[in-house]
Design a protein around this motif. Structure first.
Motif, mmCIF file in Angstrom:
data_model
loop_
_atom_site.group_PDB
_atom_site.id
_atom_site.type_symbol
_atom_site.label_atom_id
_atom_site.label_comp_id
_atom_site.label_asym_id
_atom_site.label_seq_id
_atom_site.Cartn_x
_atom_site.Cartn_y
_atom_site.Cartn_z
ATOM 1 N N SER A 212 0.731 -1.211 -0.004
ATOM 2 C CA SER A 212 0.176 -0.316 -0.102
ATOM 3 C C SER A 212 0.829 1.312 0.032
ATOM 4 O O SER A 212 1.519 1.382 0.448
ATOM 5 C CB SER A 212 -1.299 0.213 0.743
ATOM 6 O OG SER A 212 -1.977 0.704 1.107
ATOM 7 N N THR A 214 0.792 5.516 -0.657
ATOM 8 C CA THR A 214 -0.049 6.843 -0.094
ATOM 9 C C THR A 214 0.637 8.059 -0.785
ATOM 10 O O THR A 214 1.709 8.036 -0.571
ATOM 11 C CB THR A 214 -0.279 7.539 1.502
ATOM 12 O OG1 THR A 214 -0.673 6.611 2.076
ATOM 13 C CG2 THR A 214 -0.943 8.700 1.752
ATOM 14 N N GLN A 225 -4.900 7.310 -2.128
ATOM 15 C CA GLN A 225 -4.925 5.653 -2.301
ATOM 16 C C GLN A 225 -3.996 4.662 -3.409
ATOM 17 O O GLN A 225 -4.787 4.925 -4.518
ATOM 18 C CB GLN A 225 -5.266 4.757 -1.636
ATOM 19 C CG GLN A 225 -5.351 5.197 0.326
ATOM 20 C CD GLN A 225 -4.387 5.438 1.146
ATOM 21 O OE1 GLN A 225 -3.539 4.284 0.792
ATOM 22 N NE2 GLN A 225 -4.113 6.793 1.547
ATOM 23 N N THR A 227 -1.192 1.429 -4.897
ATOM 24 C CA THR A 227 -0.206 0.099 -4.489
ATOM 25 C C THR A 227 0.775 0.472 -5.465
ATOM 26 O O THR A 227 1.183 0.593 -6.788
ATOM 27 C CB THR A 227 -1.463 -0.743 -5.418
ATOM 28 O OG1 THR A 227 -2.270 -0.872 -4.908
ATOM 29 C CG2 THR A 227 -0.790 -2.586 -5.281
#
Length: 540
Positions: A212, A214, A225, A227
């Protein structure tokens, strides 16, 4: 002797009677009208002859018995009657085809010979088709150009999405008037954006795919968000001389981001170095191809579209006319292309039937001049032979499909072949007040018979068993027979003794063959009918 008779008479006549006799002679010579009785006798004799002839005619037409005529007595008996109908005709193959062409040119191939068995569709001739192939190519090119023009005209009237993706920007609204070249909307190929971030002094092993992240874009307060999509295999030297790792992060475009934005990211406890450029996926801008008024634009920024989807209508009379004209051009071009392709097929001549090659008139290397060349080859379907026989109107009622037929040919003496009635046509031909109908007979086991031979055919109709019969010659016109009454015949019953006692009796007739005819009513078995002996009547 005449003179002697006259002299004797003169000698025997007394003198007293001589004067009156001389006077009588003078009167006879004076009045020639005494010959009139002789003319009257001739006229009476002619009338008698005519009356006798009329009587004979009436008898032959079914009248009463002729006095003094010779009759042959025949008993009414029972026997089987086989109904037959005979005729003749010329044999033909089951099917025949004269191969011809309307094309002119040189024969390149002719891969067959006489007596070859060929199937339907077998290649017989190939003609030089160079010019025809060029025509096909030109016609196909014209058709492709016409379709492209139609697509362009339709695009001018109904702009479509050139790629699948998401509407990124909308530049017009319904009711706006636009001209050719006006931007209508921008489409992104995907909502997935990619940003490559640099992390100094961090080993690649600190990151992993799927981790993950940000992301902070531009001056937006809210973060996005993402990946981790990929991690570099090793550290690299950054522009500031520092060593670090490169990490690619995928984020979903909320609909407002473009490649003019900068971003930073936080992954785990590490923050990226500086500002990275947002990498946009494939994009396309939709422009108006014609002038008109925008209608039906219902898409908003962020709306998904598929490739080829109509976005709106740029409506104008010119755009609609252009589409219709382009559509007509496509139809015309397609017809021309189809015609050219059909013409190309004509340069390959195939057998239209399965059969035997009877004659080959042209070979490879020969030149043909269209229809003027006539027949190129002849093919016969010899699976069976057939003959068409003309049957008269009096016999056609005896014939029906499926009946057996006996076939003979003078060319094959002593041989008999079996056939079958295949078709009885109602399309008659009338000549001289008499109508005949064509009957088609099929011979499947034809042996040595060949097309073109003349044959005789006997159609075998129904057989009536144990029929009450009389000779055909015993029946007079009008359906009557002559039977002897009591005392009409001689004692031995072989001749007519008294013609006045002969009786004319009406009868009902049935089936017949060449010699006998069935009597269904009017006579009983054992009775006698009289047949006029024509040979004796003519003095034979």
């Amino acid at each position: 002797m005449k003179h002697e008779l006259m002299e004797d008479t003169a000698r025997e006549t007394p003198p007293e009677a001589a004067a009156p006799q001389a006077e009588a002679k003078r009167r006879a010579w004076r009045f020639p009208k005494l010959k009139k009785p002789r003319l009257r006798s001739v006229i009476i004799g002619a009338v008698v002859i005519l009356a006798a002839a009329a009587a004979v005619t009436r008898l032959q037409q079914g009248g009463t018995a002729q006095a003094g005529a010779n009759y042959r007595p025949v008993p009414v008996s029972r026997q089987d009657i086989a109904v037959t109908v005979s005729g003749s005709g010329t044999l033909a193959p089951a099917d025949a085809y004269n191969v011809s062409t309307l094309i002119s040119g040189a024969i390149e191939e002719a891969p067959f010979e006489e007596d070859d068995l060929v199937e339907k569709g077998t290649l017989l001739y190939t003609l030089d088709s160079g010019d025809a192939q060029s025509s096909v190519q030109r016609a196909n090119l014209s058709a492709a150009q016409a379709r492209l023009s139609l697509e362009q005209a339709q695009e001018a009237l109904h702009p479509t999405a050139p790629i699948a993706g998401v509407i990124n920007e909308v530049f017009v609204h319904n009711g706006d008037s636009v001209t050719a070249g006006t931007a209508l909307a921008k489409i992104l190929a995907s909502r997935d954006l990619s940003v490559d971030f640099l992390f100094p002094y961090v080993k690649p092993s600190e990151f992993y795919v799927g981790q993950s992240a940000t992301v902070f874009v531009g001056d937006f307060e809210d973060s996005v968000q993402g990946t981790v999509e990929a991690v570099s295999d090793s550290t690299s030297l950054m522009s500031n001389g520092q060593v670090g790792s490169s990490v690619r992060v995928k984020i979903v475009n909320p609909g407002v981001l473009s490649d003019s934005f900068k971003a930073s990211a936080v992954i785990g406890s590490y923050r990226s170095y500086g500002q990275a450029t947002v990498t946009m996926p494939g994009a396309a801008t939709v422009y108006a191809a014609g002038s008109g008024t925008v209608t039906g634009f219902d898409k908003l920024a962020g709306s998904a579209v598929i490739k080829g989807e109509v976005l709106c209508t740029v409506d104008s009379e010119a755009n609609r006319t252009q589409v219709e004209n382009a559509r007509l051009s496509v139809d015309s071009a397609d017809l021309s292309a189809g015609s050219a392709a059909d013409n190309l097929d004509d340069y390959r001549i195939e057998s239209p039937i399965s059969g035997t090659v009877i004659e080959k008139k042209f070979k490879a290397g020969d030149k043909v001049d269209g229809a003027a060349s006539g027949t190129l080859a002849i093919i016969y379907d010899m699976s069976y032979l057939k003959v068409e026989m003309a049957v008269g109107e009096l016999d056609i009622g005896k014939v029906r499909a499926g009946q057996a037929v006996e076939i003979t040919a003078a060319a094959l003496a002593g041989q008999t072949f079996q056939g079958t009635v295949e078709r009885v046509s109602v399309n008659g031909t009338t000549t001289g007040g008499f109508t005949t109908y064509p009957v088609t007979i099929v011979i499947r086991d034809y042996g040595d018979l060949k097309p073109g031979m003349n044959v005789s055919a006997t159609i075998l109709g129904e057989t009536v068993e144990d029929a009450l019969c009389v000779p055909v010659g015993a029946v007079n016109r009008g359906g009557t027979v002559l039977v002897p009454g009591e005392g009409a015949m001689t004692e031995d019953g072989t001749a007519v003794a008294d013609a006045a006692k002969l009786e004319e009796r009406p009868v009902t007739l049935g089936a017949s063959d060449d010699a006998y005819i069935q009597v269904t009513s009017g006579l009983e078995e054992g009775e006698t009918v009289l047949v006029l002996d024509q040979t004796a009547a003519m003095g034979g």
